[in-house]
Design a protein around this motif. Sequence first.
Motif, PDB file in Angstrom:
ATOM      1  N   LYS A 113       5.158   0.184   7.032  1.00 25.51           N
ATOM      2  CA  LYS A 113       6.114  -0.614   8.373  1.00 25.51           C
ATOM      3  C   LYS A 113       5.800  -1.691   8.451  1.00 25.51           C
ATOM      4  CE  LYS A 113       6.007  -2.491  12.254  1.00 25.51           C
ATOM      5  NZ  LYS A 113       5.300  -3.156  12.994  1.00 25.51           N
ATOM      6  N   THR A 114       6.571  -2.922   8.652  1.00 24.77           N
ATOM      7  CA  THR A 114       6.664  -3.957   9.046  1.00 24.77           C
ATOM      8  C   THR A 114       8.008  -4.803   9.841  1.00 24.77           C
ATOM      9  OG1 THR A 114       6.271  -6.708   7.866  1.00 24.77           O
ATOM     10  CG2 THR A 114       7.111  -5.173   7.014  1.00 24.77           C
ATOM     11  N   ASP A 168      13.110   4.501   7.249  1.00 24.15           N
ATOM     12  CA  ASP A 168      12.742   6.273   7.886  1.00 24.15           C
ATOM     13  C   ASP A 168      12.311   6.018   9.391  1.00 24.15           C
ATOM     14  OD1 ASP A 168      11.206   8.399   7.106  1.00 24.15           O
ATOM     15  OD2 ASP A 168      10.123   7.326   8.451  1.00 24.15           O
ATOM     16  N   LEU A 202      -0.421   1.157   4.408  1.00 23.95           N
ATOM     17  CA  LEU A 202      -1.462   0.302   5.332  1.00 23.95           C
ATOM     18  C   LEU A 202      -2.336   0.725   6.329  1.00 23.95           C
ATOM     19  CD1 LEU A 202       1.002  -2.545   4.482  1.00 23.95           C
ATOM     20  CD2 LEU A 202      -0.780  -1.900   3.254  1.00 23.95           C
ATOM     21  N   ASN A 214       5.044  -7.694   0.652  1.00 23.69           N
ATOM     22  CA  ASN A 214       4.810  -5.341   0.029  1.00 23.69           C
ATOM     23  C   ASN A 214       5.911  -5.181  -0.986  1.00 23.69           C
ATOM     24  OD1 ASN A 214       3.263  -5.431   2.416  1.00 23.69           O
ATOM     25  ND2 ASN A 214       4.713  -4.616   3.320  1.00 23.69           N
ATOM     26  N   SER A 253       7.794  16.769   6.596  1.00 29.62           N
ATOM     27  CA  SER A 253       6.684  15.606   6.706  1.00 29.62           C
ATOM     28  C   SER A 253       5.329  16.869   7.542  1.00 29.62           C
ATOM     29  CB  SER A 253       7.631  15.218   7.685  1.00 29.62           C
ATOM     30  OG  SER A 253       6.101  14.102   8.146  1.00 29.62           O
ATOM     31  N   ASN A 254       4.708  15.847   6.768  1.00 27.78           N
ATOM     32  CA  ASN A 254       2.991  17.071   7.628  1.00 27.78           C
ATOM     33  C   ASN A 254       3.313  18.003   6.941  1.00 27.78           C
ATOM     34  OD1 ASN A 254       2.570  14.624   9.097  1.00 27.78           O
ATOM     35  ND2 ASN A 254       4.223  14.601  10.680  1.00 27.78           N
ATOM     36  N   HIS A 275       6.106 -10.133   5.501  1.00 24.43           N
ATOM     37  CA  HIS A 275       5.897  -9.111   4.930  1.00 24.43           C
ATOM     38  C   HIS A 275       6.128  -8.012   4.220  1.00 24.43           C
ATOM     39  CE1 HIS A 275       2.326  -9.125   7.831  1.00 24.43           C
ATOM     40  NE2 HIS A 275       1.398  -9.839   6.681  1.00 24.43           N
ATOM     41  N   TRP A 279       8.221   3.380  12.646  1.00 22.63           N
ATOM     42  CA  TRP A 279       7.719   3.470  14.029  1.00 22.63           C
ATOM     43  C   TRP A 279       7.088   2.041  14.245  1.00 22.63           C
ATOM     44  CZ3 TRP A 279       2.137   4.523  13.660  1.00 22.63           C
ATOM     45  CH2 TRP A 279       2.046   5.165  15.082  1.00 22.63           C
ATOM     46  N   SER A 326       2.258   5.205   6.482  1.00 18.39           N
ATOM     47  CA  SER A 326       1.086   4.425   6.525  1.00 18.39           C
ATOM     48  C   SER A 326       0.112   4.069   5.707  1.00 18.39           C
ATOM     49  CB  SER A 326      -0.249   5.546   7.676  1.00 18.39           C
ATOM     50  OG  SER A 326       0.941   6.276   8.938  1.00 18.39           O
TER      51      SER A 326
END
Length: 264
Positions: free
Chosen positions: A232-233, A42, A186, A242, A132-133, A238, A21, A184
């Motif tokens: 995400k990066t 993803d 991080l 990670n 998801s969610n 990073h 994202w 999320s």
Amino acid sequence: MEFRELGRTGERVPEIGLGTWLYTGGESTIRRAVDLGANLIDTAESYGTEDDVGHAIIKFRNEVFLATKVSPEHFRYNDVIKAADDSLRRLRTDYIDLYQLHWPNPNIPIGETIRAVEKLVEEGKVRNIGVSNFSVAQLQEAESSLSRNRIVSNQVLYSLVNREIETDLIPYCQEHHVTIIAYSPLAQGFSNITLRDRTGVLRSITREIGHTEAQVALNWVICHNSVVAIPKTSSVSHVEENCGASGWRLSPEYMARLNSAFPD
Ligand code: NAP
């Protein structure tokens, strides 16, 4: 990189993957992630990054475990089929490793959506079905609608500062072999975690064990059974940092200190 079984599939996914994202890292960051074992990439039809991801992985598609998502406004049968075909075209591939229902949609019967996703599995366009969610109740409803497949994963918000899923979702998923993909991890920006570290626990653990704060925060996530994380990066450095969150474990004492420093 350490790997975990995806659901009960026998297939293994890395503890640390890569979210996309707002991703702008092109081919180099994804390539570095895959080289380091973080090959769970993803995306989602709603992110606007499928095209970039597809372009980035075109030369090494078979090294990637590709996860994308169908948006809830596309949960009618024909819309799911079309959304998947559109994703496949943007991703420049003929199969999706993990196709996830992005959010629950209370206005469309889940059975209709599941029927379409099972059709995609039958056709070989989708290898695994995820959500998801989804709450425990929504997950159970989705699971009971399946005729030939299982829900292998539930992608949900989880980090040191977002611990709501610990009450019932993590225990349920662990018991029923549903992999939790922590999004999320991080907290969408590392300062959202460090600013909450009022007593400096994260900083002091970092000093004691010689890992970075981001690595400790990610390791705390993947220390939970059945949980993998997809930070995400867009940056190669990073990604390297990670990925260094895998391959070791925080001791129970450090876990306890972090749990009390970041109460839910
Ligand atoms: P996140 O991964 O928690 O945080 C991303 C932020 O952290 C970016 O600003 C990134 O900047 C920075 N970052 C990454 N590594 C870092 C490091 N080592 N040190 C310091 N900063 C670092 O947030 P997220 O993007 O919301 O979540 C990750 C992925 O989960 C998403 O990309 C998406 O794939 C998925 N997601 C899913 C849902 C859902 O509803 N299913 C919702 C949200 C997200 P740089 O790029 O500059 O490194």
